[in-house]
Design a protein around this motif. Structure first.
Motif, PDB file in Angstrom:
ATOM      1  N   PRO A 414       0.882  -0.985   0.091  1.00  0.00           N
ATOM      2  CA  PRO A 414      -0.376  -0.292   0.109  1.00  0.00           C
ATOM      3  C   PRO A 414       0.902   1.347  -0.078  1.00  0.00           C
ATOM      4  CG  PRO A 414      -0.839  -1.136   1.262  1.00  0.00           C
ATOM      5  CD  PRO A 414       0.384  -2.245   1.354  1.00  0.00           C
ATOM      6  N   GLU A 415       2.536   1.014   0.693  1.00  0.00           N
ATOM      7  CA  GLU A 415       2.962   2.464   0.625  1.00  0.00           C
ATOM      8  C   GLU A 415       4.141   2.365  -0.409  1.00  0.00           C
ATOM      9  OE1 GLU A 415       6.346   2.277   4.131  1.00  0.00           O
ATOM     10  OE2 GLU A 415       4.037   2.637   4.516  1.00  0.00           O
ATOM     11  N   GLU A 416       4.281   0.738  -0.672  1.00  0.00           N
ATOM     12  CA  GLU A 416       5.271   0.787  -1.271  1.00  0.00           C
ATOM     13  C   GLU A 416       5.232   1.213  -3.509  1.00  0.00           C
ATOM     14  OE1 GLU A 416       8.357  -2.564  -2.247  1.00  0.00           O
ATOM     15  OE2 GLU A 416       6.875  -3.291  -1.971  1.00  0.00           O
ATOM     16  N   LYS A 417       3.666   0.489  -3.643  1.00  0.00           N
ATOM     17  CA  LYS A 417       3.455   0.898  -5.217  1.00  0.00           C
ATOM     18  C   LYS A 417       1.557   1.752  -5.153  1.00  0.00           C
ATOM     19  CE  LYS A 417       5.669  -2.557  -7.469  1.00  0.00           C
ATOM     20  NZ  LYS A 417       6.727  -1.794  -8.069  1.00  0.00           N
ATOM     21  N   PRO A 418       1.587   2.763  -4.166  1.00  0.00           N
ATOM     22  CA  PRO A 418       0.435   3.381  -4.120  1.00  0.00           C
ATOM     23  C   PRO A 418      -1.071   3.164  -5.404  1.00  0.00           C
ATOM     24  CG  PRO A 418       1.655   4.713  -3.409  1.00  0.00           C
ATOM     25  CD  PRO A 418       2.337   3.454  -3.784  1.00  0.00           C
ATOM     26  N   GLU A 419       0.074   3.945  -6.119  1.00  0.00           N
ATOM     27  CA  GLU A 419      -0.627   3.995  -7.435  1.00  0.00           C
ATOM     28  C   GLU A 419      -1.793   2.900  -7.823  1.00  0.00           C
ATOM     29  OE1 GLU A 419       1.972   4.913  -6.944  1.00  0.00           O
ATOM     30  OE2 GLU A 419       1.768   7.520  -6.955  1.00  0.00           O
ATOM     31  N   LEU A 420      -0.311   1.750  -7.625  1.00  0.00           N
ATOM     32  CA  LEU A 420      -1.303   0.514  -8.567  1.00  0.00           C
ATOM     33  C   LEU A 420      -2.176   0.039  -7.577  1.00  0.00           C
ATOM     34  CD1 LEU A 420      -0.325  -1.749 -10.226  1.00  0.00           C
ATOM     35  CD2 LEU A 420       1.221  -2.524  -9.209  1.00  0.00           C
ATOM     36  N   PHE A 421      -1.885  -0.262  -6.334  1.00  0.00           N
ATOM     37  CA  PHE A 421      -2.578  -0.671  -5.142  1.00  0.00           C
ATOM     38  C   PHE A 421      -3.682   0.116  -5.369  1.00  0.00           C
ATOM     39  CE2 PHE A 421      -4.616  -1.026  -1.320  1.00  0.00           C
ATOM     40  CZ  PHE A 421      -4.345  -2.083  -0.475  1.00  0.00           C
ATOM     41  N   ASN A 422      -4.422   1.342  -5.261  1.00  0.00           N
ATOM     42  CA  ASN A 422      -5.197   2.468  -5.037  1.00  0.00           C
ATOM     43  C   ASN A 422      -6.401   1.983  -5.914  1.00  0.00           C
ATOM     44  OD1 ASN A 422      -4.368   3.270  -2.980  1.00  0.00           O
ATOM     45  ND2 ASN A 422      -3.823   5.330  -3.969  1.00  0.00           N
ATOM     46  N   GLU A 423      -5.552   1.941  -7.822  1.00  0.00           N
ATOM     47  CA  GLU A 423      -6.138   1.782  -8.401  1.00  0.00           C
ATOM     48  C   GLU A 423      -6.615  -0.040  -8.319  1.00  0.00           C
ATOM     49  OE1 GLU A 423      -5.610   1.585 -13.733  1.00  0.00           O
ATOM     50  OE2 GLU A 423      -4.018   2.133 -12.086  1.00  0.00           O
ATOM     51  N   LEU A 424      -6.319  -0.707  -7.972  1.00  0.00           N
ATOM     52  CA  LEU A 424      -6.474  -2.126  -8.170  1.00  0.00           C
ATOM     53  C   LEU A 424      -8.117  -2.465  -6.787  1.00  0.00           C
ATOM     54  CD1 LEU A 424      -6.283  -5.501  -8.632  1.00  0.00           C
ATOM     55  CD2 LEU A 424      -5.045  -5.229  -6.274  1.00  0.00           C
ATOM     56  N   VAL A 425      -7.646  -1.638  -6.460  1.00  0.00           N
ATOM     57  CA  VAL A 425      -8.631  -1.470  -5.055  1.00  0.00           C
ATOM     58  C   VAL A 425      -9.781  -0.759  -5.527  1.00  0.00           C
ATOM     59  CG1 VAL A 425      -9.798  -1.052  -2.289  1.00  0.00           C
ATOM     60  CG2 VAL A 425      -6.937  -1.779  -2.623  1.00  0.00           C
ATOM     61  N   ILE A 426      -9.763   0.406  -5.902  1.00  0.00           N
ATOM     62  CA  ILE A 426     -10.620   0.798  -6.009  1.00  0.00           C
ATOM     63  C   ILE A 426     -11.934   0.779  -7.038  1.00  0.00           C
ATOM     64  CG2 ILE A 426     -11.830   3.534  -7.509  1.00  0.00           C
ATOM     65  CD1 ILE A 426      -9.684   4.209  -5.199  1.00  0.00           C
ATOM     66  N   ASP A 427     -11.107  -0.266  -8.058  1.00  0.00           N
ATOM     67  CA  ASP A 427     -11.981  -0.854  -9.226  1.00  0.00           C
ATOM     68  C   ASP A 427     -12.276  -2.375  -8.783  1.00  0.00           C
ATOM     69  OD1 ASP A 427     -11.788  -1.590 -12.359  1.00  0.00           O
ATOM     70  OD2 ASP A 427     -11.161  -3.393 -11.818  1.00  0.00           O
ATOM     71  N   PHE A 428     -11.917  -3.258  -7.762  1.00  0.00           N
ATOM     72  CA  PHE A 428     -12.663  -4.069  -7.104  1.00  0.00           C
ATOM     73  C   PHE A 428     -14.268  -3.402  -6.335  1.00  0.00           C
ATOM     74  CE2 PHE A 428     -12.970  -6.346  -3.357  1.00  0.00           C
ATOM     75  CZ  PHE A 428     -12.988  -7.936  -3.458  1.00  0.00           C
ATOM     76  N   PHE A 429     -13.661  -2.164  -5.746  1.00  0.00           N
ATOM     77  CA  PHE A 429     -14.714  -1.902  -5.391  1.00  0.00           C
ATOM     78  C   PHE A 429     -16.176  -1.827  -6.107  1.00  0.00           C
ATOM     79  CE2 PHE A 429     -12.394  -0.236  -0.715  1.00  0.00           C
ATOM     80  CZ  PHE A 429     -12.723  -1.528  -0.523  1.00  0.00           C
ATOM     81  N   GLU A 430     -15.443  -0.476  -6.919  1.00  0.00           N
ATOM     82  CA  GLU A 430     -16.599   0.059  -8.009  1.00  0.00           C
ATOM     83  C   GLU A 430     -17.238  -1.453  -9.061  1.00  0.00           C
ATOM     84  OE1 GLU A 430     -17.463   3.070  -8.127  1.00  0.00           O
ATOM     85  OE2 GLU A 430     -16.877   2.929  -5.896  1.00  0.00           O
ATOM     86  N   ASN A 431     -16.308  -2.216  -8.803  1.00  0.00           N
ATOM     87  CA  ASN A 431     -16.825  -3.436  -9.970  1.00  0.00           C
ATOM     88  C   ASN A 431     -17.878  -4.439  -9.141  1.00  0.00           C
ATOM     89  OD1 ASN A 431     -17.549  -5.517 -12.482  1.00  0.00           O
ATOM     90  ND2 ASN A 431     -15.551  -6.451 -10.976  1.00  0.00           N
ATOM     91  N   LYS A 432     -19.436  -3.960  -9.777  1.00  0.00           N
ATOM     92  CA  LYS A 432     -20.607  -4.519  -9.375  1.00  0.00           C
ATOM     93  C   LYS A 432     -21.097  -6.329 -10.033  1.00  0.00           C
ATOM     94  CE  LYS A 432     -21.834  -0.644  -8.518  1.00  0.00           C
ATOM     95  NZ  LYS A 432     -22.578  -0.406  -6.977  1.00  0.00           N
TER      96      LYS A 432
END
Length: 432
Positions: A414-432
Motif C-alpha cells: 500500500p505504500e510501496e506501490k500506492p498508485e497501483l494498489f489504490n487503482e486495483l482496490v477501487i476498481d474491485f470496490f466499484e465493479n458490480k
C-alpha cells in the motif's frame, strides 16, 4: 504508551525502500553514517539533546542507531522513540552497545513521527576497546548543526533506503532556544493523519477507539497492521476520499486508542471492537480495506458479521501464524524472547502483546473461509512476508475470492506501490 508500536514498525520500515524518491510516511529520520570496520567488539555510546514543541497529540521523536554488517545484514538496532516521551525541556538521551566484528557502518539518527516541532542538538559518539575505561570521541560532522545542513554529513533516511525526501516533513536548522551554540536541528511534521485536530474518540467494548473521517458517500473502513496506526493509510486517504466516506481507526493498543490491560489482545476482541464501533456510527454495511493484521480483521468481520460487510480487500493477511515465512516467524519469536527478558518496569508490555497476537493468532482453517460470502480481494506482494502459497490458498477458499499478487513488491504494497494498489482496490470496490 499509546504509540505506533510493534515488530513491523521497529525494523521493517527501515528496510522497505530501494529507489531514491520522495515518499509519503508518518515518520522521517535525519542520519549520519560512520565507518566502524576497524572497531570490532568495541563498546559505543551515542548521546544527543532532544526536546519537542507540540500539543499532546501522540507524536514523539527520539534517537536511533543501526549498525550494518559487511553483508548488509543488521547487527544492532535500537530506536528510543519507542521507550521515551520527549518533553518541552532539553534532555540527554543515550544509546549504548557493542560493535559486531562483522560491522561496517553505524547509522546514527534523529527520528520524528507525526505532527509537531522536534529539536535535536549536540550529537556525540564515543567508543572504547573494552580494555580501558577511557572513552574516545569519534567526531561527527556538524554535530551541533551550527553549519548549514546541506553542507554534507547528514541525510534523510539511511543509505540503503536512498530516500530523497519524506512528504509532510521539513528539516532545517533553528535559532530558537538551542541547547548550545546558536542553532539546533529542527524537524517539522505537518498534515499527517492520525494526529489531526478533527479526530474523535468512540467508547466501545470497554475502551476508547480514536478515529478520523474523510470525504463523503459510501463508507470504506480502513484497518491498519500490527505495529501501525491510522497514518498507515497516508497513501490511500486522498484517493479514496474522492469517492467514499473514508473511516480510519486506531485499533486497541495502537495509535491514540486505549486498551484494557486485564484482557488479552486477540483478533476476536478486536473484531468485537470494530462491530460495536460501526454500530455506534450507525453504519449498517461497509466496505473494508485491511492491511496485514487489518486484513485479518476484515476476514474476521466477514466471517462473524457478514450482514455488516459489503466487500473486503485484504493485503498481506494470514489465517494462522505459520502462514508467515519461516525466517520472519523465527525473527518474531527471537524478538519476543529478547523483549520479555528485558521487560523491566513493564516497559515492553505493549511490544510483547503485539508480538504474541501474531505468534498465537488467528487459528483458522482454510475451510473456515467458506463462510465468507462477500466479494473478497486477497492481495500480497510477490516478496511478501506472508507465504505466497498461503495467500493463494486464502483466495481459493473464499467463494467469491479474487487474487492479486503484486510483482516486485513486499509486505508494504500500500505504500510501496500506492498508485497501483489504490487503482486495483477501487476498481474491485466499484465493479458490480
Amino acid at each position: 504508551m499509546k504509540k505506533n508500536l510493534g515488530f513491523f514498525l521497529l525494523l521493517w520500515f527501515f528496510l522497505g525502500y530501494s529507489q531514491e524518491k520522495t515518499i509519503v510516511s508518518d515518520w522521517t529520520s535525519f542520519t549520519q553514517a560512520v565507518n566502524v570496520e576497524n572497531k570490532p567488539n568495541w563498546n559505543f555510546r551515542i548521546t544527543v539533546k532532544i526536546r519537542k514543541d507540540n500539543e499532546d497529540n501522540g507524536s514523539n521523536c527520539g534517537l536511533w542507531c543501526r549498525i550494518n554488517n559487511k553483508d548488509e545484514s543488521t547487527s544492532f538496532f535500537e530506536n528510543q522513540y519507542y521507550g521515551i516521551q520527549v518533553t518541552h525541556e532539553w534532555k540527554t538521551y543515550e544509546i549504548k552497545g557493542t560493535i559486531n566484528p562483522s560491522a561496517k557502518t553505524m547509522n546514527i539518527g534523529a527520528f520524528a513521527q507525526n505532527n509537531g516541532d522536534f529539536y535535536f542538538d549536540d550529537f556525540k559518539l564515543e567508543v572504547n576497546d573494552g580494555n580501558s575505561k577511557k572513552w574516545i570521541e569519534i567526531p561527527l560532522e556538524n554535530s551541533g548543526f551550527e553549519k548549514d545542513i546541506t553542507s554534507g554529513g547528514w541525510f534523510e533516511g539511511i543509505h540503503s533506503q536512498k530516500i530523497k525526501h519524506v512528504k509532510h516533513f521539513t528539516i532545517e536548522t533553528s535559532d530558537y532556544k538551542p541547547f548550545s551554540g546558536s542553532k539546533s536541528l529542527l524537524i517539522k511534521g505537518r498534515g499527517i493523519i492520525g494526529t489531526m485536530p478533527h479526530g474523535k474518540y468512540m467508547d466501545v467494548n470497554g475502551i476508547k477507539l480514536y478515529y478520523e473521517t474523510y470525504g463523503e458517500g459510501e463508507p470504506v473502513l480502513m484497518l491498519h497492521g500490527n505495529g501501525q496506526s491510522i497514518s498507515a493509510f497516508m497513501n490511500q486517504k486522498d484517493t479514496f476520499s474522492k469517492k467514499y466516506k473514508v473511516i480510519i481507526v486506531d485499533c486497541r493498543e495502537r495509535g491514540k486508542s486505549t486498551y484494557d490491560k486485564t484482557k488479552e489482545l486477540t483478533f476476536d476482541i478486536q473484531t468485537e471492537d470494530i462491530k460495536q464501533f460501526l454500530e455506534k456510527l450507525n453504519i449498517k454495511k461497509t466496505k473494508i480495506l485491511g492491511w496485514s493484521d487489518g486484513g485479518i480483521l476484515a476476514l474476521s468481520m466477514a466471517m462473524k458479521y457478514p450482514e455488516m460487510v459489503d466487500k473486503i480487500a485484504c493485503s498481506g493477511a494470514n489465517i494462522f501464524p505459520e502462514g508467515v515465512k519461516d525466517h520472519d516467524l523465527k525473527s518474531m519469536k527471537e524478538m519476543l524472547v529478547s523483549l520479555t527478558k528485558d521487560n523491566k518496569d513493564h516497559k515492553n508490555d505493549i511490544f510483547i502483546d503485539l508480538l504474541n497476537l501474531d505468534l498465537k493468532y488467528p487459528q483458522w482453517k482454510y475451510e473456515d473461509l467458506n463462510k465468507i460470502q462477500c466479494p473478497s480481494l486477497i492481495i500480497a506482494g510477490d516478496n511478501d512476508l506472508i507465504k505466497t502459497e498461503h495467500t493463494v490458498k486464502i483466495a481459493e477458499s473464499i467463494p467469491k475470492g479474487q487474487l492479486a499478487i503484486i510483482p516486485n513488491a513486499n509486505h508494504y504494497v500500500p505504500e510501496e506501490k500506492p498508485e497501483l494498489f489504490n487503482e486495483l482496490v477501487i476498481d474491485f470496490f466499484e465493479n458490480k
